[in-house]
Scaffold this motif. Sequence first.
Motif, PDB file in Angstrom:
ATOM      1  N   THR A  34       3.112  -0.622  -7.178  1.00  0.00           N
ATOM      2  CA  THR A  34       2.224   0.216  -6.382  1.00  0.00           C
ATOM      3  C   THR A  34       2.673   1.664  -6.426  1.00  0.00           C
ATOM      4  N   VAL A  84      -9.473   0.345   4.233  1.00  0.00           N
ATOM      5  CA  VAL A  84      -8.997   1.692   3.882  1.00  0.00           C
ATOM      6  C   VAL A  84      -9.868   2.743   4.544  1.00  0.00           C
ATOM      7  N   ILE A 103      -2.912   0.375  -4.016  1.00  0.00           N
ATOM      8  CA  ILE A 103      -2.802  -0.943  -3.388  1.00  0.00           C
ATOM      9  C   ILE A 103      -2.649  -2.006  -4.462  1.00  0.00           C
ATOM     10  N   VAL A 154       0.852  -1.175   0.000  1.00  0.00           N
ATOM     11  CA  VAL A 154       0.000   0.000   0.000  1.00  0.00           C
ATOM     12  C   VAL A 154       0.895   1.235   0.000  1.00  0.00           C
TER      13      VAL A 154
END
Length: 307
Positions: free
Chosen positions: A203, A299, A285, A22
């Motif tokens: 990411t 989240v 993500i 993330v």
Amino acid sequence: MALNLSAFQARLEREGLHVFSVRVVQHGEAVGAENFAGADDIRRLQHSVSKSFTSMAVGLALEEGRLDLDTRIGDVFPEAGSDRASCASEALDPAQIRLIDLLRMSSGHDTPPLTYEERAVLEEPDWVKHYLSRPLDRPPGELFTYSSGDTYMISAMLEAVTGQTVKDYLVPRLFEPMGIDDVRWDTCPLGRTLGCTGLYLTTEELSRFGEFLLRRGVWKGRRLVSAAWIDLATSKQVATPEDGGDWGAGYGYQFWRCTHGAYRADGMYGQFCIVLPERDAVVAINSQEENMQGILNAVWEEIYPQL
């Protein structure tokens, strides 16, 4: 201020959510980044996040006057007329589907063509021909039905009018300016960029795309795509079935609307580029997880309150 991602990580572990990494960006700065379970931030298949990049190619082609939203499939592929489905009326002729219908996935199919399962066994190498052979169940523009085949047709139309694959078209216009080099984007048997899937990104690279969207088409002070197109593509253009979660908030032009005033590009198994204009933030993500709503819930409950 750096985010504390420990509660997010604990939530993932507690619920068995398989997230690789993330990255959170706010006010143009990385405020949190974490790789989980020993994973590295390598390029991974983005699945349907790819669709949102295809949307950017549409915005550029519109600005260049190569297409307009009312361009029909038959305008671009007139030679495919003999391959069309047997139609009860002209309104149900797949060649009458407009670009805007493809963008908002309202093409008129109850069972969309070119699903992942169908592509895996399809013997016809010309997917445009196959798409046009499938009859419509209703006139285009009436209802949303999620369809990767619609996005493939967008890619095919773009290639036909630009003379370049979507990948090659976007390299100098989007990828290179954003510092995303050596782009891998898979193709169909005839060499067209899939458009609907097939793009590989880290990411961190995905978070760059989110920051570009958050800045309404500007990357590091350079305008790449018009703000008007970003606004159109990421706003609600068609209603989606109410599901009580983030798939019921509506669909734009190859983007999903979210709760919390947000929108997102997302891909099967939990690839997310979530843009939060009200918090001037982006959450990117990469995952391998079927419970995508579970990741979004984490989240909203563990990251969003800190922004």
